[in-house]
Design an enzyme around this catalytic site. Structure first.
Site, PDB file in Angstrom:
ATOM      1  CB  CYS A  39      -3.187  40.781   4.432  1.00 22.95           C
ATOM      2  SG  CYS A  39      -1.954  42.024   4.865  1.00 22.95           S
ATOM      3  CG  HIS A  80      -3.669  43.855   1.249  1.00 26.96           C
ATOM      4  ND1 HIS A  80      -4.352  43.549   2.416  1.00 26.96           N
ATOM      5  CD2 HIS A  80      -4.181  43.037   0.290  1.00 26.96           C
ATOM      6  CE1 HIS A  80      -5.243  42.600   2.163  1.00 26.96           C
ATOM      7  NE2 HIS A  80      -5.163  42.269   0.887  1.00 26.96           N
ATOM      8  CG  HIS A  84      -7.064  39.343  -0.398  1.00 31.26           C
ATOM      9  ND1 HIS A  84      -7.115  40.717  -0.276  1.00 31.26           N
ATOM     10  CD2 HIS A  84      -8.283  38.986  -0.907  1.00 31.26           C
ATOM     11  CE1 HIS A  84      -8.291  41.159  -0.690  1.00 31.26           C
ATOM     12  NE2 HIS A  84      -9.016  40.141  -1.081  1.00 31.26           N
TER      13      HIS A  84
END
Length: 354
Positions: A269, A317, A329
């Site tokens: 990510c 994240h 993402h």
């Protein structure tokens, strides 16, 4: 007349006793089976698998961010060690040249009929002995004294560099051990997630790992959103760099998630975010918990395309906001880089870096 005798009671033993015990145990085992104990772990429902897999992925991603941070420091330590070694080698070359110069002085002095003690010390293979006798340089001329002083200084500098290199090597080995521990944690959690998913049907796996949108729907949305951004121009996307970062992220849709990867063909990510902005000339840190502090914090209501959006209490994240409540993402190993709703995960904050 024969006497009537009461039949003798047979004791329970031998084969009869063993048979009774076996039947009793079998009955107990059957009863145990009916009350739900003594069995293997019951089959998890898809919802239970999803909850466990999501938790494992989140834990693995937290470990991945720690791995990324440790790797960044390890790489920096390796570069510093290489620099120290290169600098030491250059200093050693300079020292050899200076010693050659001293040798020329000594040869000339020897031809003149003497070999001063200063030269014996300066040309000695024992630097400690040389440094202890450095005061003897006062006995030679100015030029020779300067040359001896130069050698002395270079010896000290080389020793300083070697000491720094030893410290850096110790640091490097410690960080490499940390990387190995983080890697073991990540692979263990991802392996457990794979095991759980393997027990589902293909359809159940899709439901567990999906984000609620179909590929066709996501594709149509991506096309519509890109068109809107192109028509709106820099006023909507904040500036050209944010637009370029979004364009990079769109181009990477479908790329696989690989922990520790930052492109060009696979990403985790924070690696996707870093690569997207690196393509625009903006340098971002490697980890989520550093990226959230890399720009100006903005509230959720202030989000603009190009902003970085972060999730979970540990800021483990990150995605790139592209407008209309959506982001791009790199989710986890079960899904490639893709579009997803910002409200898919617990929102932790946002940062504007362009």
């Amino acid at each position: 007349m024969a006497a009537h005798r009461k039949p003798r009671q047979r004791s329970i033993g031998g084969p009869t006793a063993r048979t009774a015990a076996t039947l009793a145990l079998a009955g107990a085992a059957t009863a145990t089976g009916f009350d739900g104990t003594g069995h293997a772990e019951p089959q998890l429902t898809p919802a239970q698998v999803k909850a466990k897999v999501d938790k494992l992925y989140q834990e693995a991603e937290t470990a991945t961010e720690q791995y990324d941070g440790a790797k960044e420091k390890t790489d920096s330590a390796q570069r510093r060690l290489n620099t120290l070694r290169d600098e030491t080698a250059r200093k050693q070359d300079g020292l050899n040249t200076a010693r050659d110069t001293l040798g020329s002085f000594a040869t000339a002095q020897y031809r003149d009929g003497g070999f001063a003690p200063a030269w014996q010390l300066a040309l000695s293979g024992d630097p400690d002995r040389y440094l202890e006798g450095a005061a003897l340089t006062e006995r030679v001329g100015d030029r020779q004294a300067a040359a001896v002083s130069d050698v002395r200084e270079q010896l000290r500098e080389i020793e300083r560099l070697r000491g720094a290199a030893r410290v850096q090597l110790t640091s490097l080995r410690s960080r490499q051990a940390q990387l190995r521990r983080q890697k073991k944690t990540i692979t263990g959690k991802l392996g457990e997630a794979r095991r759980l998913l393997a027990g589902l049907t293909a359809r159940q796996r899709t439901e567990v790992t999906g984000d609620g949108s179909t590929p066709d729907r996501a594709s149509r949305w991506a096309s519509d959103t890109r068109g809107t951004l192109e028509q709106a121009g820099p006023a909507t996307t904040a500036n050209a760099r944010a637009s370029a970062a979004i364009a990079y992220a769109y181009a990477k849709l479908g790329s696989p998630y690989v922990w520790g990867a930052a492109g060009p063909s696979a990403f985790d990510c924070s690696g996707l975010v870093q690569a997207a902005y690196r393509s625009t000339g903006i340098s971002l840190p490697r980890t989520t918990y550093a990226q959230i502090n890399a720009g100006r914090r903005v509230s959720r209501s202030e989000l603009q395309p190009g902003d970085l959006v972060f999730f979970y209490s540990g800021v483990s994240h990150v995605g790139i906001y592209v407008g209309n409540g959506q982001m791009i993402h790199a989710p986890n190993p079960s899904a490639p880089v893709r579009l997803a709703p910002v409200d898919l995960m617990p929102f932790a904050g946002a940062t504007r870096v362009a």
